[in-house]
Design a protein around this motif. Structure first.
Motif, PDB file in Angstrom:
ATOM      1  N   THR A   1      -4.025  52.351  31.738  1.00 24.34           N
ATOM      2  CA  THR A   1      -5.828  53.006  31.494  1.00 24.34           C
ATOM      3  C   THR A   1      -6.740  52.752  30.219  1.00 24.34           C
TER       4      THR A   1
ATOM      5  N   ASP B   1     -10.790  55.632  31.747  1.00 22.94           N
ATOM      6  CA  ASP B   1     -10.475  56.360  33.044  1.00 22.94           C
ATOM      7  C   ASP B   1     -10.499  57.540  33.195  1.00 22.94           C
TER       8      ASP B   1
ATOM      9  N   ASP C   1      -2.336  61.512  38.779  1.00 25.51           N
ATOM     10  CA  ASP C   1      -1.544  60.639  39.380  1.00 25.51           C
ATOM     11  C   ASP C   1      -2.603  59.174  40.642  1.00 25.51           C
ATOM     12  N   THR C   2      -3.907  59.269  40.319  1.00 29.77           N
ATOM     13  CA  THR C   2      -4.459  57.913  40.213  1.00 29.77           C
ATOM     14  C   THR C   2      -3.864  57.050  39.722  1.00 29.77           C
ATOM     15  N   PHE C   3      -3.032  56.589  38.704  1.00 30.88           N
ATOM     16  CA  PHE C   3      -2.652  55.560  37.259  1.00 30.88           C
ATOM     17  C   PHE C   3      -0.965  55.425  37.545  1.00 30.88           C
ATOM     18  N   LYS C   4      -0.341  56.339  38.103  1.00 26.88           N
ATOM     19  CA  LYS C   4       0.572  56.899  37.971  1.00 26.88           C
ATOM     20  C   LYS C   4       1.825  55.646  37.758  1.00 26.88           C
TER      21      LYS C   4
ATOM     22  N   THR D   1      -5.186  64.522  38.521  1.00 21.81           N
ATOM     23  CA  THR D   1      -5.785  63.661  39.404  1.00 21.81           C
ATOM     24  C   THR D   1      -6.380  61.959  38.646  1.00 21.81           C
ATOM     25  N   TYR D   2      -5.442  62.445  37.215  1.00 21.96           N
ATOM     26  CA  TYR D   2      -6.115  61.420  36.348  1.00 21.96           C
ATOM     27  C   TYR D   2      -4.461  60.791  36.881  1.00 21.96           C
TER      28      TYR D   2
ATOM     29  N   GLN E   1     -12.597  60.727  35.902  1.00 19.51           N
ATOM     30  CA  GLN E   1     -10.778  62.088  36.512  1.00 19.51           C
ATOM     31  C   GLN E   1     -11.955  63.043  35.504  1.00 19.51           C
TER      32      GLN E   1
END
Length: 966
Positions: free
Chosen positions: A503, A507, A496-499, A493-494, A511
């Protein structure tokens, strides 16, 4: 298609503005360079060369960080490296760059990084500015200059750039294609007797600005469009796939022009390009990702890239599954460079390596070389997501990139080589090793404040074992605490969220917390992920956990190798940690505990007289463990009587903890030494490796004292059974052990036996070496054993043996074989030979710049060579660290290497005198760590020498039958 069309329109505007084509500009830049070729910075009257900001408020160009006024969108760069010297003997490159940026806040100032570039003047200025999107036009340039100290091209405007609007900045420039291993540089090698030159890059951390003007901070991500002009016989590579090259003619010279597809949005430090005459092997046409291994033609023809190609695909697939994210690029090029300062660099789509980190030849390379290739490839491929797809915002969080990649590199390598049991090697190679550094009062936290990491020197010092190995250790600890499944879910999820963004480390904690919350309440964490991890990240060091098995009392304290050292760094957590306690009682694993306070009591940890207690199973926690004396005695008895009841990695841990607790005066030194007695029956690798490394400190401190003889005699008694064991299972050294770690332990047995004077070993290795000398084209020595045998043969022999090794080194076509010989040649016992070898380090025609610091350290490992290396470094300091190439010499590595044996007041004063001579160049923290280590050595030797001499003398004099009686 749309993006390409938009770029074409922008370039048409730029072309109309500058009124000259790219190729004509490059020719003009060559003329400019002829006028300025001897200058390292811009010579114009407006050049600013101040390196120390003036008192009072700083101007924006006097600060190392970029202001938050501009954000890059894309670069269009054309570069032409010259692979032949000009009439003055200099190699250059010429180029032009157009960067589109968005104005975030109104400003009349453009700051863009540039270092050691000379700029073409446009109407008296070093850059042109163009507004996109129609009226009003961009304001005119009022002034422009190069600010050398902070490495900027400064462009002051007559008017304001408006927030929300897009602009173009166009520059044309010349740079030196130097051999300093940084930025855009040249490397050389010989092929068929002919010297070849290639152009390559190393941008991390702040060297992209040496290749072209850029917003050179990791959060300043952009898309890169690159064109390379290069000799007709060469190939050009970069991060993205290239379009078909076209032929161009410039000044009657036929060249190639290679354009590349636009990159993904990425940081400047990940940009890479290479111009070379290399060959490659590739994955099959039906592979979903194009994988190519590039190297010298001879290396490819000899099959040295096959292992890397064989393992890259499976490791890449492993990480795609691990991250639940497809590899975001179309290709993965990996290239082995003859000259490269780092081990490897994770450039997105074009990973660069030292030859030893990518090439493998079973006829010459050992299993250690093979493991090195697998783990380095795994480390770099891990970065394709963690570091490249999602990047730290600033270098103060470098540990997040490198620590994570170091941790999962073992997982990726394990997936590719499942029989190696490589996860246990993470403990001895990363965890145990970095604890020695982190136990100094001059250590540093994993993460610092952004304001504390500003200039390139501060950034460069973050690339150390704390960042890589401690980062890996605490992430491994966290994964163990929350379970690997929850850990990987949080990672997914980390990413996918910040691609494609940047960060900070918190952060990741957030996640991971989401994943933990989904899995709760089964995990039983005492607080949030951030609450657990911040004490490990924001304060240096680690605790020693003391368990009293009589009462169940548990306590923690900051562990320091020198308990009297002053810790002058305040800690936000008062040097306390939230500590996961895994444990077993008499071989039975118990439910884990958490120590959340300075001390606590848990009666479950009390034991009876027939029991024993062991804490920190698998060494999953980043801490040391001490016990009451009674439990230590029970553990020692278990080691002596039935050591296999204690897991192998914990046998290694007991040795490591005991030796380091003894150095910190928390247990008696003889207790630590007693943990080595059981080794006479030990056949596993990690306990032997740990004992060897810890006893190596004793050898360093005492190999010039009366302790040395009894210590050697004891070691021969301990290692002879291991030596004979491998003689037996290899049919008198004619076979290779099957297990990966057994192969390592065979090397360990021969090395320790020969180093400590076992006659059978010395005769064996010298005969092997002599047989090779008689027939140099037929080396009878197993690749696994060559480093040890070469060292022993050269140490036993004289000039004849050394000169033979030097000749074989000069003609070695396999980098790993050359590396073995480099190391072995430092084993000579002839002072004049060692001095000559050190002097070779000043001549890159003999010793490559990338290997100079390594050879100095090899010589310093030799007791005879250490004072020679110390004198050599002091005598040649200015040349090595100012003129020889900063990218090729590691200050701390060399300083630490040549002072490792320092343990007298005289040596300490010599070190202080050297620091005074260097003045500001002593670089603060690095020098302080060496001073602290020397102080600790002096204290330790003074207080322990007599006791250690007595113990080794007594143990060495015992008949073998009595050596292990109680």
């Amino acid at each position: 298609m749309a993006a390409g069309f938009y770029i074409s329109r922008v370039l048409a505007i730029v072309g109309a503005l500058v009124s000259v084509g790219a190729l004509a500009s490059i020719i003009a830049l060559s003329v400019l360079y002829a006028q300025e070729k001897t200058k390292n910075h811009d010579p114009s009257p407006t050049a600013h060369t101040t390196t120390t900001p003036s008192p009072g408020p700083l101007e924006p160009w006097q600060r190392y960080r970029l202001p938050d006024t501009l954000a890059p969108v894309f670069y269009n760069i054309t570069l032409w490296p010259r692979l032949e010297p000009d009439q003055q003997g200099l190699f250059i490159f010429t180029g032009n760059s157009t960067v589109q940026f968005v104005c975030v806040k109104d400003t009349d100032l453009i700051l863009i990084h540039a270092n050691k570039l000379n700029f073409t003047l446009f109407q008296g200025h070093k850059a042109q500015v163009l507004a996109l999107g129609g009226a009003p036009p961009a304001p005119a340039v009022r002034d422009s200059w190069v600010e050398v100290g902070t490495e900027y091209l400064v462009v002051q405007l007559e008017g304001i750039l408006e927030a929300g609007r897009s602009y173009l900045l166009h520059t044309e420039f010349v740079g030196e294609l130097a051999d300093d291993l940084g930025g855009f540089y040249r490397s050389k090698y010989k092929e068929n007797g002919q010297e070849k030159i290639l152009a390559t890059t190393q941008m991390q951390p702040t060297n992209a600005r040496k290749a072209f003007p850029c917003f050179d901070e990791p959060a300043m991500k952009a898309v890169f469009h690159l064109t390379l002009i290069h000799p007709f016989e060469t190939v050009a590579l970069s991060n993205a796939i290239n379009y078909d090259p076209v032929n161009v003619t410039i000044k009657r010279q036929t060249l190639k022009e290679t354009r590349f597809q636009p990159t993904e949005k990425m940081s400047t430090y990940l940009l890479a390009f290479v111009v070379c005459e290399f060959a490659y092997i590739r994955s099959t046409p039906d592979s979903p990702v194009l994988i190519r291994i590039w190297a010298r033609k001879q290396a490819i023809e000899e099959g040295q890239g096959k292992y890397a190609l064989e393992k890259t695909g499976p490791i890449l697939n492993y990480f795609q599954n691990y991250y639940s994210s497809p590899y975001p690029l179309k290709k993965s090029d990996q290239i082995a460079l003859p000259d490269f300062s780092a081990g490897a660099m994770e450039n997105w789509g074009l990973i660069t390596y030292r030859e030893t980190a990518l090439l493998y030849d079973p006829a010459f390379s050992s299993n250690a070389d093979k493991e090195f290739v697998a783990t380095v490839i795994s480390h770099e491929l891990a970065h394709m997501w963690f570091g490249n797809l999602v990047t730290m915002r600033w270098w103060n969080d470098l540990w997040l990139n490198e620590g994570f990649a170091t941790y999962v590199s073992y997982l990726g390598a394990d997936s590719a080589e499942p029989t190696w049991n490589i996860k246990d090697l993470l403990v001895v190679n990363e965890v145990h090793e970095v604890m020695g550094v982190d136990a100094l009062s001059t250590s540093h936290p994993l993460s610092s404040k952004e304001d504390d990491i500003q200039d390139p020197n501060q950034i460069g010092r973050l690339f150390d074992s704390i960042t890589y190995s401690k980062g890996a250790a605490i992430l491994r600890m966290l994964s163990d605490c929350i379970t690997e499944g929850v850990f990987t879910e949080g990672l997914r999820t980390y990413l996918d969220t910040f691609k494609y963004n940047s960060t900070v480390y918190t952060d990741l904690w957030k996640q991971l917390q989401v994943a933990v919350d989904k899995a709760s309440p089964g995990l039983g964490l005492p607080t949030s992920v951030e609450g657990i991890m911040n004490p490990w990240v924001l304060q240096m060091g680690f605790p020693v956990i003391t368990v009293d098995t009589r009462t169940g009392h548990i306590s923690q304290q900051h562990f320091l190798l020198d308990p009297e050292a002053e810790v002058d760094k305040p800690s936000p957590f008062n040097y306390e940690w939230i500590v996961p306690i895994s444990w077993m009682k008499t071989g039975i694993i118990k439910n884990p505990l958490w120590l959340t306070t300075k001390e606590a009591t848990n009666t479950n940890m009390t034991i009876g007289s027939a029991d024993w207690l062991l804490v920190n199973l698998k060494t999953s926690g980043f801490y040391r463990v001490n016990y009451d004396q009674e439990n230590w005695e029970r553990l020692l008895a278990k080691l002596d009587n039935n050591h296999q009841e204690i897991p192998e990695i914990n046998r290694a841990q007991l040795i490591s903890d005991a030796f380091n607790l003894a150095r910190a005066k928390l247990v008696n030194t003889t207790l630590a030494l007693r943990t080595t007695r059981f080794l006479v029956r030990e056949r596993a690798y990690t306990p032997w490796l740990t004992a060897s490394r810890n006893l190596n400190y004793y050898f360093l401190m005492f190999d010039r004292s009366p302790v040395y003889g009894p210590m050697q005699a004891y070691m021969v008694k301990q290692v002879e059974p291991l030596f004979n064991h491998f003689k037996d299972i290899t049919a008198n050294w004619t076979k290779i052990p099957e297990k990966h770690t057994d192969q390592y332990n065979q090397v360990m047995a021969i090395r320790l036996a020969c180093q400590n004077g076992l006659k059978a070993c010395e005769d064996l290795t010298y005969n092997w070496f002599n047989a090779w000398m008689k027939n140099s084209s037929n080396n009878p020595i197993s690749p696994n054993l060559r480093s040890t045998v070469y060292c022993s043969g050269i140490a036993t022999g004289g000039q004849r043996e050394w000169d033979f090794a030097w000749n074989m080194y000069k003609n070695a076509s396999v980098a790993s074989e050359a590396e073995k010989l480099l190391s072995a040649m430092a084993c000579s016992r002839q002072p004049w030979i060692l001095i000559r070898y050190l002097e070779y380090c000043l001549d890159p025609k003999r010793i490559r710049k990338q290997d100079a610091s390594t050879v100095i350290n090899y010589v310093a490992e030799n007791a005879l060579g250490q004072p020679l290396a110390w004198d050599f470094v002091r005598a040649n300091w200015d040349y090595l660290f100012n003129d020889y190439g900063k990218g090729s010499i590691s200050f701390y590595s060399v300083l630490h290497g040549v002072t490792r044996r320092f343990a007298t007041e005289f040596e300490f004063k010599e070190l202080l005198r050297f620091q005074e001579e260097l003045g500001s160049n002593a670089m603060g923290l690095d020098f302080q760590q060496v001073l602290e280590q020397t102080r600790a050595n002096i204290k330790w030797v003074s207080s322990h020498k007599d006791q250690i001499l007595s113990w080794f003398t007594e143990e060495a004099s015992k008949p073998k039958a009595q050596l292990y009686s109680h």
